[in-house]
Design an enzyme around this catalytic site. Structure first.
Site, mmCIF file in Angstrom:
data_model
loop_
_atom_site.group_PDB
_atom_site.id
_atom_site.type_symbol
_atom_site.label_atom_id
_atom_site.label_comp_id
_atom_site.label_asym_id
_atom_site.label_seq_id
_atom_site.Cartn_x
_atom_site.Cartn_y
_atom_site.Cartn_z
ATOM 1 N N SER B 21 0.823 -1.205 0.000
ATOM 2 C CA SER B 21 0.000 0.000 0.000
ATOM 3 C C SER B 21 0.863 1.264 0.000
ATOM 4 C CB SER B 21 -0.887 -0.021 1.238
ATOM 5 O OG SER B 21 -1.646 1.166 1.296
ATOM 6 N N ASN B 99 -6.385 -1.013 1.604
ATOM 7 C CA ASN B 99 -5.689 -0.759 2.859
ATOM 8 C C ASN B 99 -6.504 0.296 3.605
ATOM 9 O OD1 ASN B 99 -3.621 1.135 4.334
ATOM 10 N ND2 ASN B 99 -2.583 -0.837 4.168
ATOM 11 N N ASN B 127 -4.469 -1.091 8.348
ATOM 12 C CA ASN B 127 -3.210 -0.430 8.721
ATOM 13 C C ASN B 127 -3.354 0.102 10.143
ATOM 14 O OD1 ASN B 127 -1.070 1.288 9.121
ATOM 15 N ND2 ASN B 127 -1.496 2.585 7.354
ATOM 16 N N CYS B 130 -1.425 3.733 12.513
ATOM 17 C CA CYS B 130 -1.844 5.132 12.680
ATOM 18 C C CYS B 130 -2.005 5.475 14.154
ATOM 19 C CB CYS B 130 -3.184 5.376 12.001
ATOM 20 S SG CYS B 130 -3.326 4.583 10.423
ATOM 21 N N ILE B 191 6.445 -5.943 7.259
ATOM 22 C CA ILE B 191 6.324 -4.825 8.192
ATOM 23 C C ILE B 191 5.864 -3.549 7.478
ATOM 24 C CG2 ILE B 191 8.102 -5.637 9.773
ATOM 25 C CD1 ILE B 191 10.101 -3.730 8.451
HETATM 26 C C1 LIG Z 1 5.628 6.528 -0.004
HETATM 27 C C2 LIG Z 1 5.064 5.433 0.845
HETATM 28 C C3 LIG Z 1 3.715 5.458 1.209
HETATM 29 C C4 LIG Z 1 3.170 4.444 2.008
HETATM 30 N N1 LIG Z 1 1.840 4.478 2.326
HETATM 31 C C5 LIG Z 1 1.303 3.458 3.055
HETATM 32 C C6 LIG Z 1 -0.102 3.419 3.344
HETATM 33 O O1 LIG Z 1 -0.876 4.273 2.899
HETATM 34 N N2 LIG Z 1 -0.581 2.398 4.105
HETATM 35 C C7 LIG Z 1 0.244 1.403 4.577
HETATM 36 O O2 LIG Z 1 -0.225 0.496 5.246
HETATM 37 N N3 LIG Z 1 1.562 1.406 4.293
HETATM 38 C C8 LIG Z 1 2.118 2.412 3.552
HETATM 39 N N4 LIG Z 1 3.456 2.391 3.261
HETATM 40 C C9 LIG Z 1 4.303 1.300 3.758
HETATM 41 C C10 LIG Z 1 4.517 0.221 2.707
HETATM 42 O O3 LIG Z 1 3.294 -0.355 2.304
HETATM 43 C C11 LIG Z 1 5.462 -0.876 3.230
HETATM 44 O O4 LIG Z 1 4.898 -1.443 4.392
HETATM 45 C C12 LIG Z 1 6.835 -0.351 3.581
HETATM 46 O O5 LIG Z 1 7.244 0.610 2.645
HETATM 47 C C13 LIG Z 1 7.891 -1.455 3.676
HETATM 48 O O6 LIG Z 1 8.049 -2.131 2.449
HETATM 49 P P1 LIG Z 1 9.170 -1.747 1.347
HETATM 50 O O7 LIG Z 1 10.473 -1.628 2.075
HETATM 51 O O8 LIG Z 1 9.132 -2.865 0.373
HETATM 52 O O9 LIG Z 1 8.754 -0.456 0.762
HETATM 53 C C14 LIG Z 1 4.006 3.395 2.463
HETATM 54 C C15 LIG Z 1 5.354 3.378 2.077
HETATM 55 C C16 LIG Z 1 5.890 4.358 1.276
HETATM 56 C C17 LIG Z 1 7.343 4.290 0.896
#
Ligand SMILES: Cc1cc2nc3c(=O)[nH]c(=O)nc-3n(C[C@H](O)[C@H](O)[C@H](O)COP(=O)(O)O)c2cc1C
Ligand SMILES: Cc1cc2nc3c(=O)[nH]c(=O)nc-3n(C[C@H](O)[C@H](O)[C@H](O)COP(=O)(O)OP(=O)(O)OC[C@H]3O[C@@H](n4cnc5c(N)ncnc54)[C@H](O)[C@@H]3O)c2cc1C
Ligand code: FES
Lengths: 258, 303
Positions: B21, B99, B127, B130, B191
């Protein structure tokens, strides 16, 4: 406009000014359709401190040779690494990104293209596009000093060129907004790309003189695709993505205090 | 070709690769680069009951092998999603997962109830990273009682697959996962981002507007992998693994550690076509090692 991930081949890498390079990149096939003001996201290889792609404006699209040009100022690890690229190396780009300048209503109008520093980059392609449509664009370019004015000859070939330098080594001394051409001539539309204080000064001039004005923003980006929402700018309608709703914005849509 | 089908509770995925997400928009942003129906599941941007403008710019700082973001859940609200976005997604032949985020239990349940009515959405990812605004702003996901409360409340109103996304910013993530399982979660994903910070020494200023933000990308992988391993041992429900997955080998490591499926996040920014490449890479690995099904490698780590 359809976007692509393309492995370009470096056909040349030339040092420009004090600290910039001009990369000419050849596509393996036909170039995609592109608009002036659009940009690419380049992948910098073998640079451990450069994790994300780097947004770079399309300086020029040479459809005859299937080449795009990128004019790059070396400011940090990523752009310095790009400076080391050799002829024949591969550079992976996501292209084309962003909205581009709105040239729909400029036919037979007097347009001014203002660029500062490496912000001159998108102005070459914009000017060339206008010239191809039979217009004579006017460029007003600013640099710190003569040796830092990039692509001077190409701009001279494409339209009328006026220059300011901060030390007076070329053209009129001062900032672009001090140039006498702004007093002498009337323009119907102004396009600007450069450092934010410069863009704000030009925007203020345009607003005071009731001239339609578009600026190209350079916010930090991660995806370049409107997916991560990292690159937003404040607008009259709330946060908008610079990578997809921009990088070009009409100054009336922004919330700049000018 | 090996069988890539995997399950998360009642949810069937054609392959274990989903999108994280906030890193893949609503999927449509990537349609020029990948065939969306070749992705196992698309988890769309965090959606809240009401529209949110998110945090001020700058929201992004690059860090060694990663990035810190402080987007702050900018989104147009669940009504907009239902009316405008869902119609564009519902015919994509993959699992679309929403999400869901909130700042009070009522926010979460109202949002989940609304999504529950959408025929083609078979799962939500909750999620719980928050802040709980009504109770001092501490993240819902950091205490077991709060996790039980919010997951339990959503469970009552949401009857399809409920995945609970865990924050790594806790002392014992296995305990939190057990609390989610106990409250009725069908799966846990982990995570979310690690709390981090970046400073511009020259300007003596923080690099992002909120000072601290969420770290993601390659640099978080070892931490994420360890947590997935711990959680997979602690719960019986399927685990979805993510955090720093950049290629197929990374994805396989998460599955060996116990993940039934994985999510690709930040890697989408570096290669917008990475999702389908990883699905293909997993298949190649299975072939090379003579596995008939991707299920054969879930939790197959030999310790
Ligand atoms: C720019 C950005 C926006 C994100 N927005 C959300 C979100 O809206 N909801 C959520 O559960 N996680 C959000 N995440 C977290 C990611 O879904 C993910 O859990 C986290 O980036 C770790 O994975 P990665 O290292 O592969 O990016 C966001 C991450 C990034 C980088
Ligand atoms: C749409 C768009 C078009 C661009 N077009 C060009 C172009 O045609 N030519 C060109 O040379 N540059 C252009 N830029 C800026 C370019 O992307 C950055 O200079 C580059 O990302 C810096 O990378 P780095 O690794 O060398 O520097 P980093 O190590 O990331 O940073 C070095 C220094 O540069 C500053 N910096 C980094 N990114 C930016 C940015 N986006 N704006 C202002 N300062 C920044 C940092 O704050 C830091 O002080 C453009 C940016 C955008 C958003
Ligand atoms: S850079 Fe990701 S939305 Fe603009």
């Amino acid at each position: 406009m359809k976007k692509y991930i393309i492995d370009f081949k470096v056909s040349s890498n030339k040092a420009m000014g004090n600290n910039a390079i001009l990369l000419k990149l050849r596509a393996p096939g036909q170039l995609p359709e592109m608009k002036p003001g659009q940009f690419v996201e380049v992948k910098v290889e073998n640079e451990p401190n450069t994790f994300l792609r780097r947004p770079i404006s399309i300086n020029y699209a040479d459809y005859k040779n299937n080449e795009i040009w990128l004019l790059i100022q070396k400011v940090g690890n990523g752009t310095r690494k790009l400076g080391e690229l050799q002829t024949g190396d591969t550079l992976n780009c996501v292209i084309p990104l962003g909205n581009g300048f709105d040239t729909s209503a400029v036919k037979d109008k007097k347009v001014l293209l203002v660029g500062g520093g490496v912000g001159v980059a998108p102005m070459l392609m914009l000017g060339a596009t206008l010239k191809a449509e039979g217009m004579t664009p006017t460029f007003l370019l600013g640099a710190r000093t003569q040796s830092m004015l990039l692509e001077q000859e190409l701009f001279e070939q494409t339209g009328k060129l006026y220059v300011t330098t901060e030390d007076g080594s070329l053209g009129e001394k001062g900032f672009v907004t001090n140039h006498s051409i702004l007093e002498k001539e009337h323009f119907d539309k102004i396009f600007v790309c450069g450092p934010t204080p410069m863009m704000k000064a030009v925007a203020k001039y345009a607003k005071n003189n009731n001239i339609c004005c578009e600026v190209s923003l350079e916010n930090k980006m991660a995806c370049g695709l409107g997916a991560c929402l990292c690159c937003v700018t404040e607008t009259q309608e709330g946060h908008k993505c610079v990578c997809t709703d921009g990088p070009v914005f009409n100054i009336n849509d922004l919330t700049w205090q000018i | 070709m090996a069988d890539l089908t995997t399950h998360i509770g009642n949810l069937t995925l054609k392959n274990p690769v989903m999108t994280a997400s906030g890193t893949f928009g609503f999927g449509l942003e990537f349609a020029d680069f990948v065939k969306l129906d070749e992705i196992g599941g698309i988890i769309v941007k965090g959606t809240t009951l009401h529209k949110r403008e998110g945090n001020p710019y700058p929201r992004l700082a690059e860090t060694p092998m990663g990035m810190i973001n402080a987007v702050g859940l900018q989104n147009k609200g669940v009504d907009y999603f239902v009316e405008h976005t869902y119609p564009q997604l519902k015919d994509i032949d993959t699992q679309i997962i929403v999400n869901v985020a909130g700042h009070s239990i009522d926010d979460y349940t109202a949002c989940a109830e609304r999504i529950n009515t959408l025929e083609k959405i078979n799962a939500i990812e909750l999620n719980i990273s928050c802040p709980n605004v009504k109770e001092g702003g501490m993240s819902f996901g950091t205490s077991c009682p709060m996790v039980e409360k919010v997951v339990g409340a959503v469970r009552k109103v949401y009857n399809k697959t409920l995945i609970v996304k865990l924050t790594p910013n806790v002392t014992d993530i296995a305990e939190i996962a057990k609390a989610a399982e106990h409250a009725g979660a069908d799966s846990v994903s982990l995570i979310n981002t690690l709390m981090g910070m970046a400073i511009d020494a020259e300007k003596r200023k923080p690099l992002i507007s909120t000072v601290t933000g969420g770290l993601s990308g390659a640099c978080v992988k070892p931490v994420a992998l360890r947590m997935v391993w711990q959680v997979a041992k602690a719960v019986k429900i399927p685990v979805v693994g993510l955090g720093g997955i950049m290629n197929a080998t990374d994805a396989i490591e998460f599955m060996l550690a116990g993940a039934s499926a994985i999510e690709i996040g930040t890697a989408n920014f570096i290669d917008p076509a990475i999702t389908v490449k990883i699905a293909k890479g997993i298949d190649e690995y299975l072939e090379r090692h003579g596995f008939k099904s991707v299920k054969d490698i879930i939790g197959a780590l030999e310790v």
